[in-house]
Design an enzyme around this catalytic site. Sequence first.
Site, PDB file in Angstrom:
ATOM      1  N   TYR A   1      10.975  -3.445  -4.130  1.00  0.00           N
ATOM      2  CA  TYR A   1      10.168  -2.713  -3.589  1.00  0.00           C
ATOM      3  C   TYR A   1       9.901  -2.048  -2.562  1.00  0.00           C
ATOM      4  O   TYR A   1       8.913  -1.667  -2.264  1.00  0.00           O
ATOM      5  CB  TYR A   1       9.207  -3.232  -5.114  1.00  0.00           C
ATOM      6  CG  TYR A   1       9.321  -2.922  -6.366  1.00  0.00           C
ATOM      7  CD1 TYR A   1      10.518  -3.327  -6.756  1.00  0.00           C
ATOM      8  CD2 TYR A   1       8.956  -1.631  -6.975  1.00  0.00           C
ATOM      9  CE1 TYR A   1      11.089  -3.013  -8.086  1.00  0.00           C
ATOM     10  CE2 TYR A   1       8.595  -1.454  -7.940  1.00  0.00           C
ATOM     11  CZ  TYR A   1       9.771  -1.929  -8.534  1.00  0.00           C
ATOM     12  OH  TYR A   1      10.281  -1.309 -10.527  1.00  0.00           O
TER      13      TYR A   1
ATOM     14  N   LYS B   1      18.369 -15.089 -10.408  1.00  0.00           N
ATOM     15  CA  LYS B   1      20.118 -14.650 -10.067  1.00  0.00           C
ATOM     16  C   LYS B   1      20.479 -15.665  -8.773  1.00  0.00           C
ATOM     17  O   LYS B   1      21.197 -15.180  -7.558  1.00  0.00           O
ATOM     18  CB  LYS B   1      19.996 -13.104  -9.609  1.00  0.00           C
ATOM     19  CG  LYS B   1      21.949 -12.821 -10.053  1.00  0.00           C
ATOM     20  CD  LYS B   1      21.340 -12.967 -11.429  1.00  0.00           C
ATOM     21  CE  LYS B   1      23.286 -12.962 -11.987  1.00  0.00           C
ATOM     22  NZ  LYS B   1      23.885 -13.606 -13.356  1.00  0.00           N
TER      23      LYS B   1
ATOM     24  N   ASP C   1      19.724 -12.837 -16.198  1.00  0.00           N
ATOM     25  CA  ASP C   1      20.686 -12.211 -17.122  1.00  0.00           C
ATOM     26  C   ASP C   1      20.687 -13.085 -18.407  1.00  0.00           C
ATOM     27  O   ASP C   1      20.096 -12.708 -19.861  1.00  0.00           O
ATOM     28  CB  ASP C   1      21.698 -12.456 -17.453  1.00  0.00           C
ATOM     29  CG  ASP C   1      22.702 -13.341 -16.589  1.00  0.00           C
ATOM     30  OD1 ASP C   1      22.244 -14.792 -15.898  1.00  0.00           O
ATOM     31  OD2 ASP C   1      23.496 -13.087 -16.376  1.00  0.00           O
TER      32      ASP C   1
ATOM     33  N   ASP D   1      10.122  -6.023 -13.566  1.00  0.00           N
ATOM     34  CA  ASP D   1       9.622  -4.875 -13.827  1.00  0.00           C
ATOM     35  C   ASP D   1      10.438  -5.104 -15.230  1.00  0.00           C
ATOM     36  O   ASP D   1      10.457  -4.414 -16.342  1.00  0.00           O
ATOM     37  CB  ASP D   1      10.147  -4.476 -12.718  1.00  0.00           C
ATOM     38  CG  ASP D   1       9.942  -2.281 -13.229  1.00  0.00           C
ATOM     39  OD1 ASP D   1       8.882  -2.151 -13.637  1.00  0.00           O
ATOM     40  OD2 ASP D   1      10.544  -1.628 -13.300  1.00  0.00           O
TER      41      ASP D   1
ATOM     42  N   ASP E   1       9.448  -4.984 -19.702  1.00  0.00           N
ATOM     43  CA  ASP E   1       9.236  -3.940 -20.475  1.00  0.00           C
ATOM     44  C   ASP E   1       9.878  -4.255 -21.800  1.00  0.00           C
ATOM     45  O   ASP E   1      10.261  -4.260 -23.281  1.00  0.00           O
ATOM     46  CB  ASP E   1      10.541  -2.421 -20.628  1.00  0.00           C
ATOM     47  CG  ASP E   1       9.083  -1.704 -19.407  1.00  0.00           C
ATOM     48  OD1 ASP E   1       8.302  -1.622 -18.632  1.00  0.00           O
ATOM     49  OD2 ASP E   1      10.140  -0.516 -19.115  1.00  0.00           O
TER      50      ASP E   1
HETATM   51  C1  IPM Z   1       5.364  -0.678 -13.859  1.00  0.00           C
HETATM   52  C2  IPM Z   1       6.046   0.710 -13.832  1.00  0.00           C
HETATM   53  C3  IPM Z   1       6.235   1.247 -11.912  1.00  0.00           C
HETATM   54  C4  IPM Z   1       7.877  -0.313 -11.157  1.00  0.00           C
HETATM   55  C5  IPM Z   1       7.063   2.526 -11.378  1.00  0.00           C
HETATM   56  C6  IPM Z   1       6.145   3.363 -12.173  1.00  0.00           C
HETATM   57  C7  IPM Z   1       7.258   2.256 -10.363  1.00  0.00           C
HETATM   58  O1  IPM Z   1       7.321   0.687 -14.504  1.00  0.00           O
HETATM   59  O2  IPM Z   1       4.456  -0.530 -13.424  1.00  0.00           O
HETATM   60  O3  IPM Z   1       6.442  -1.638 -14.509  1.00  0.00           O
HETATM   61  O4  IPM Z   1       8.546  -0.380 -11.389  1.00  0.00           O
HETATM   62  O5  IPM Z   1       6.916  -0.904 -10.987  1.00  0.00           O
HETATM   63 MN    MN Z   2       8.041  -0.931 -15.390  1.00  0.00          MN
END
Ligand code: IPM
Ligand code: MN
Length: 351
Positions: A135, A186, A219, A243, A247
């Site tokens: 990032y 990784k 993974d 990240d 999710d």
């Molecule tokens: C998160 C989001 C952000 C990230 C994006 C919007 C840049 O996906 O907070 O997880 O990748 O960190």
């Molecule tokens: Mn995210």
Amino acid sequence: MRIAIIPGDGIGKDVTAEAVKVIEAVGDVYGQRFELEHLPYGADHFLETGISMPPGGHALLAKEFDAIFVGALGDPRVPDMRHARDILLGMRFELDLYVNHRPVRLLDAKLCPLKDRGPADIDFVVFRENTEGLYVNIGGRFKAGTPDEIAIQEEINTYKGVERIIRHAFEYAAAHGLTRVCMADKSNALTQGHALWQRVFGEVAASYPGIEPTHLYIDALAMQMVKNPAQFQVIVTNNMFGDIVTDLGAQLQGGLGMAASGNLHPGKTSMFEPVHGSAPKYAGKNVANPIGAILSAALMLEYLGCTREAAAVEAAVTEAVQTGNGPAEIGGALGTRETGDFIVRTLRTRM
Ligand code: IPM
Ligand code: MN
């Protein structure tokens, strides 16, 4: 306590209104004074003024406020997401919010997409490194737009950065009576940068003899989160991997609308936001799920030392989820506002 409220864009505004109601109710019920100041940063403000975040804006936030709450950022009128990057990633970098704290907690079995899994199986926290890795956006494009294009995006891992996130994970485990910390990298393929994670994990783990350090390649972590999530208590990983797996974690607990997060620099002004995006097509329609935002507010209260208040909010949210008093996403029939109202009412009657 002074809290900056940045509703942002899209459903960020809808869910923030509910989180604010809950913070105000909790303040009332427990006699806490929360001074909430709304700030306009977001796509509208950016399109009107050309300013995503004024110069020195981040430093000012840190100086003036004890915490920052953000709804969501992202708008189709700003296709390159410039304002969102400036505000959100800007805050993470400028305020050095090196911990991304993302709890993965299933509140009711009916929300879990996995067969035969309940709240006892899915209850862990992911600590995502939040200030370096891929990032940092270091790299470049050579011969862009041609068939010979070369695109380089570097991943930065510093001893300081890796050490402080790993130590935070162990400190959290120690403070919460947890017995396992799993680090995911990784290092089988990325044998340079991730060798540092291996080394530092070993070093830090050695000073926490009561906590078992475990390791998975990223993974395999993704696979195990689906196959046997009950094994996890604390997971620590880098920015990009964190990240992605958070999710996945959000889905285990019922979807992005349920997921909370804190962007922390322990001891300094930190920022709290639901994990979901701005979902422009649902904005203003009273359909967004405010629970991720409300749980982010609870995380903020906890961080501010209001532990009782945070626990009360979590209990009220759990009741809403278990009784189906919420939006379609949790199997309920309530709108965004009515869900917030239910949680506020529950908070007040439980007192
Ligand atoms: C998160 C989001 C952000 C990230 C994006 C919007 C840049 O996906 O907070 O997880 O990748 O960190
Ligand atoms: Mn995210």
